[in-house]
Design a protein around this motif. Structure first.
Motif, PDB file in Angstrom:
ATOM      1  N   ASP A 150       0.828  -1.214   0.000  1.00  0.00           N
ATOM      2  CA  ASP A 150       0.000   0.000   0.000  1.00  0.00           C
ATOM      3  C   ASP A 150       0.857   1.256   0.000  1.00  0.00           C
ATOM      4  N   ASN A 151       1.876   1.274   0.853  1.00  0.00           N
ATOM      5  CA  ASN A 151       2.688   2.479   0.984  1.00  0.00           C
ATOM      6  C   ASN A 151       3.616   2.679  -0.200  1.00  0.00           C
ATOM      7  N   LEU A 152       4.148   1.595  -0.756  1.00  0.00           N
ATOM      8  CA  LEU A 152       4.976   1.727  -1.945  1.00  0.00           C
ATOM      9  C   LEU A 152       4.168   2.310  -3.099  1.00  0.00           C
ATOM     10  N   PHE A 153       3.005   1.730  -3.344  1.00  0.00           N
ATOM     11  CA  PHE A 153       2.203   2.158  -4.490  1.00  0.00           C
ATOM     12  C   PHE A 153       1.669   3.577  -4.291  1.00  0.00           C
ATOM     13  N   LYS A 154       1.172   3.870  -3.092  1.00  0.00           N
ATOM     14  CA  LYS A 154       0.631   5.205  -2.858  1.00  0.00           C
ATOM     15  C   LYS A 154       1.720   6.269  -2.968  1.00  0.00           C
ATOM     16  N   GLN A 155       2.903   6.004  -2.382  1.00  0.00           N
ATOM     17  CA  GLN A 155       3.994   6.972  -2.478  1.00  0.00           C
ATOM     18  C   GLN A 155       4.425   7.166  -3.935  1.00  0.00           C
ATOM     19  N   LEU A 156       4.407   6.110  -4.694  1.00  0.00           N
ATOM     20  CA  LEU A 156       4.756   6.204  -6.111  1.00  0.00           C
ATOM     21  C   LEU A 156       3.798   7.148  -6.836  1.00  0.00           C
ATOM     22  N   VAL A 157       2.507   7.025  -6.552  1.00  0.00           N
ATOM     23  CA  VAL A 157       1.511   7.889  -7.185  1.00  0.00           C
ATOM     24  C   VAL A 157       1.696   9.337  -6.736  1.00  0.00           C
ATOM     25  N   LEU A 158       1.967   9.561  -5.442  1.00  0.00           N
ATOM     26  CA  LEU A 158       2.170  10.927  -4.957  1.00  0.00           C
ATOM     27  C   LEU A 158       3.389  11.585  -5.607  1.00  0.00           C
ATOM     28  N   LEU A 159       4.446  10.806  -5.829  1.00  0.00           N
ATOM     29  CA  LEU A 159       5.628  11.359  -6.491  1.00  0.00           C
ATOM     30  C   LEU A 159       5.338  11.695  -7.954  1.00  0.00           C
ATOM     31  N   THR A 171       4.048  -2.702  11.076  1.00  0.00           N
ATOM     32  CA  THR A 171       3.299  -1.903  10.111  1.00  0.00           C
ATOM     33  C   THR A 171       4.115  -0.692   9.682  1.00  0.00           C
ATOM     34  N   PHE A 172       4.726  -0.037  10.641  1.00  0.00           N
ATOM     35  CA  PHE A 172       5.479   1.159  10.299  1.00  0.00           C
ATOM     36  C   PHE A 172       6.868   0.844   9.757  1.00  0.00           C
ATOM     37  N   LEU A 173       7.386  -0.349  10.040  1.00  0.00           N
ATOM     38  CA  LEU A 173       8.569  -0.798   9.303  1.00  0.00           C
ATOM     39  C   LEU A 173       8.208  -0.973   7.827  1.00  0.00           C
ATOM     40  N   ALA A 174       7.004  -1.487   7.581  1.00  0.00           N
ATOM     41  CA  ALA A 174       6.539  -1.607   6.195  1.00  0.00           C
ATOM     42  C   ALA A 174       6.408  -0.236   5.555  1.00  0.00           C
ATOM     43  N   ILE A 175       5.952   0.757   6.333  1.00  0.00           N
ATOM     44  CA  ILE A 175       5.871   2.130   5.824  1.00  0.00           C
ATOM     45  C   ILE A 175       7.265   2.633   5.458  1.00  0.00           C
ATOM     46  N   MET A 227      -7.677   0.125  -4.383  1.00  0.00           N
ATOM     47  CA  MET A 227      -6.807  -0.274  -3.281  1.00  0.00           C
ATOM     48  C   MET A 227      -7.402   0.158  -1.950  1.00  0.00           C
ATOM     49  N   SER A 228      -8.029   1.317  -1.935  1.00  0.00           N
ATOM     50  CA  SER A 228      -8.694   1.794  -0.730  1.00  0.00           C
ATOM     51  C   SER A 228      -9.845   0.879  -0.338  1.00  0.00           C
ATOM     52  N   ALA A 229     -10.652   0.471  -1.322  1.00  0.00           N
ATOM     53  CA  ALA A 229     -11.777  -0.419  -1.032  1.00  0.00           C
ATOM     54  C   ALA A 229     -11.286  -1.740  -0.440  1.00  0.00           C
ATOM     55  N   GLN A 230     -10.223  -2.284  -1.023  1.00  0.00           N
ATOM     56  CA  GLN A 230      -9.652  -3.541  -0.509  1.00  0.00           C
ATOM     57  C   GLN A 230      -9.163  -3.358   0.929  1.00  0.00           C
ATOM     58  N   ALA A 248      -7.908 -10.170  -3.256  1.00  0.00           N
ATOM     59  CA  ALA A 248      -8.282  -8.936  -3.955  1.00  0.00           C
ATOM     60  C   ALA A 248      -7.070  -8.038  -4.165  1.00  0.00           C
ATOM     61  N   GLU A 249      -6.129  -8.054  -3.232  1.00  0.00           N
ATOM     62  CA  GLU A 249      -4.920  -7.239  -3.364  1.00  0.00           C
ATOM     63  C   GLU A 249      -4.113  -7.651  -4.596  1.00  0.00           C
ATOM     64  N   ILE A 250      -4.075  -8.933  -4.890  1.00  0.00           N
ATOM     65  CA  ILE A 250      -3.368  -9.412  -6.084  1.00  0.00           C
ATOM     66  C   ILE A 250      -3.964  -8.776  -7.335  1.00  0.00           C
ATOM     67  N   VAL A 251      -5.296  -8.751  -7.407  1.00  0.00           N
ATOM     68  CA  VAL A 251      -5.978  -8.187  -8.571  1.00  0.00           C
ATOM     69  C   VAL A 251      -5.686  -6.694  -8.696  1.00  0.00           C
ATOM     70  N   VAL A 252      -5.734  -5.971  -7.584  1.00  0.00           N
ATOM     71  CA  VAL A 252      -5.501  -4.525  -7.615  1.00  0.00           C
ATOM     72  C   VAL A 252      -4.083  -4.212  -8.082  1.00  0.00           C
ATOM     73  N   MET A 253      -3.102  -4.967  -7.600  1.00  0.00           N
ATOM     74  CA  MET A 253      -1.724  -4.713  -8.010  1.00  0.00           C
ATOM     75  C   MET A 253      -1.506  -5.033  -9.493  1.00  0.00           C
ATOM     76  N   LEU A 254      -2.223  -6.012 -10.011  1.00  0.00           N
ATOM     77  CA  LEU A 254      -2.168  -6.291 -11.453  1.00  0.00           C
ATOM     78  C   LEU A 254      -2.703  -5.093 -12.243  1.00  0.00           C
ATOM     79  N   LEU A 255      -3.785  -4.498 -11.754  1.00  0.00           N
ATOM     80  CA  LEU A 255      -4.332  -3.315 -12.421  1.00  0.00           C
ATOM     81  C   LEU A 255      -3.362  -2.136 -12.336  1.00  0.00           C
ATOM     82  N   GLY A 256      -2.623  -2.033 -11.234  1.00  0.00           N
ATOM     83  CA  GLY A 256      -1.629  -0.972 -11.111  1.00  0.00           C
ATOM     84  C   GLY A 256      -0.530  -1.109 -12.147  1.00  0.00           C
ATOM     85  N   ALA A 257      -0.059  -2.333 -12.367  1.00  0.00           N
ATOM     86  CA  ALA A 257       0.965  -2.563 -13.391  1.00  0.00           C
ATOM     87  C   ALA A 257       0.429  -2.200 -14.770  1.00  0.00           C
ATOM     88  N   ALA A 258      -0.831  -2.552 -15.029  1.00  0.00           N
ATOM     89  CA  ALA A 258      -1.444  -2.225 -16.325  1.00  0.00           C
ATOM     90  C   ALA A 258      -1.559  -0.714 -16.512  1.00  0.00           C
TER      91      ALA A 258
END
Length: 460
Positions: A31-40, A159-163, A124-127, A91-101
């Motif tokens: 979640d944090n990798l993808f969201k930070q990527l979008v913010l950048l 959780t915050f190590l993951a962040i 991703m938020s819904a998931q 569901a997370e697998i499906v969302v990440m596939l859509l992110g790559a697309a």
């Protein structure tokens, strides 16, 4: 599980605990990798056009969470929490596939790419909205009350190590992959598959309320929970303070990204590592809060955390005051400016942010900000898990998510207002002044008396 009961195994030897720990770590990392990527990417667009759309990304991520949290809480009580956790990971697998697309299709057209990425953020938020209530609600069902502070401290820490790693990885990978950002999302798919596998280690627990009927109130806050909050004023106060904390917490990543990349001129890596310093501090603060709490909810830690957060913000304002923006937004050429186009066709960016004194001056208060945030958050989390009646714990977590995400939605509104006023022209350090001012009332007025705290030690 009542505090008088003995768990089947110690916490660290419990397979379910490790399954939950690893599952939520990998999910938070993604979640944090993808969201930070979008913010950048939003800031790339801002540097090209002068239009900072981070607030849109924040809103697209927060609104579905806000709308679905109440229903997710009801579902968590109505169905098996373990089954919901596993389903959310699929569901997370499906969302990440859509992110790559989205990255593959959008390419170098930032306007089109942002539209696609905002859609993925909403999914991703819904998931995540459906994952939150069973994730936190299952803890009191898996572990004894006396183990909850330790379990929460370790889970919050990881959780915050993951962040930390997710946020830092986003900037580093964006700087290095040079136009192949879809590869990052492909890696997120692999991580989601691993997380789905580890979720199978979590043992089944009894359904909290198998006969619960769906009513429209389940979409928001159930009337029985409102009645509980009306009777337990401390629980209501904790819920409000938690929401305010997440309003400030939602504002921080947007402000730090813009502060680092636009005002101070750091690379995506330098900016993301700066933001991840807060995650490192929170991890330490959560562990410290767990140790200081023992087997009780210590509300005094909230006051200590509040004033520490305010002081950290004050130092960041001072850093920004003496380091005005290096370049106005919209002045960089999208084809030539490194900051404006990193990750969209240039060669890999050299990692040298740590050689600048101003980066370290900003990193120190970012770290202390995290430590005091951990002290602030853990007592609130434990109180929201232990004070409600057993049959309302899932709904309480859902309501907590709802109110927290209302705070985050409001943070996007506050950030938009700041970019149009005091932060206009790249003076983003004023966002930290506003964030600190929002928390001062908590330090002044949130002081639960011993009489109001006493019911928290009883598990209904």
């Amino acid at each position: 599980m009542n505090s008088s009961e003995s768990p089947a195994a110690s916490l660290t030897r419990d397979r379910s605990f490790w399954g939950m720990l690893v599952t939520q770590f990998l999910g938070a990392f993604n979640d944090n990798l993808f969201k930070q990527l979008v913010l950048l990417v939003c800031l790339d667009y801002a540097l090209r056009t002068g239009d900072d759309r981070q607030f849109m990304a924040q809103a697209m991520f927060a609104v579905p969470f806000m709308l679905l949290s109440g229903f997710a809480g009801w579902l968590s009580d109505r169905l098996s929490k373990r089954w919901l956790i596993v389903l959310c990971k699929v569901a997370e697998i499906v969302v990440m596939l859509l992110g790559a697309a989205a990255f593959w299709i959008g390419g170098d057209d930032l306007s089109a790419l942002l539209l696609l990425l905002f859609g993925v953020l909403a999914l991703m938020s819904a998931q995540s909205a459906f994952f939150g209530p069973p994730k936190y609600g299952i803890l009191p069902e898996l572990f004894a009350d006396r183990d909850l502070p330790k379990a929460n401290g370790l889970i919050q820490m990881t959780t915050f190590l993951a962040i930390i790693f997710g946020t830092a990885s986003a900037g580093f990978l964006k700087d290095q992959l040079a136009g192949r950002l879809w590869i990052i999302s492909a890696g997120c798919v692999v991580i989601a598959v691993i997380g789905t596998t580890t979720s199978l280690l979590i043992r089944r627990t009894p359904v909290a309320e198998p006969d619960a009927r769906f009513t429209p109130s389940a979409l928001f806050v159930h009337h029985s929970l409102w009645e509980t909050l009306r009777r337990d004023r401390l629980l209501l106060q904790v819920l409000m303070v938690s929401s305010l904390f997440w309003l400030v917490g939602g504002l921080v990543p947007l402000a730090v990204n813009a502060f680092g990349k636009v005002q101070l001129g750091f690379s995506d890596t330098g900016t993301s590592v700066l933001l991840s310093c807060t995650g490192f501090g929170i991890a330490a603060g959560c562990v410290l809060a767990g140790k200081l709490s023992g087997e009780r909810v210590r509300y005094g830690l909230v006051s200590i955390g509040t004033w520490g957060i305010v002081a950290s913000f004050a130092v960041l304002v001072a850093v920004g005051w003496f380091h005005p923006p290096v370049e106005a937004m919209g002045a960089a050429d999208g084809a030539d400016g490194a900051a404006a186009g990193a990750g969209f066709g240039e060669a890999p960016v050299e990692i040298d942010f740590y050689r600048t004194a101003v980066w370290w001056l900003a990193a120190a208060p970012m770290t202390t900000l995290g430590v005091f945030s951990g002290l602030f958050a853990v007592p609130l989390q434990v109180a929201l898990q232990t004070r409600p009646p057993r049959d309302l714990k899932g709904r309480m977590i859902g309501a907590m998510n709802l109110f927290n995400w209302i705070g985050i939605v409001l943070s996007s509104v506050v950030y938009f207002g700041l970019t149009a006023t005091v932060a206009a022209g790249g003076h983003y350090h004023w966002a930290f002044a506003v964030a600190g001012a929002l928390l001062i009332p908590v330090g002044l007025f949130f002081r639960p008396s011993p009489e109001t705290q006493r019911p928290a030690s009883v598990n209904p």
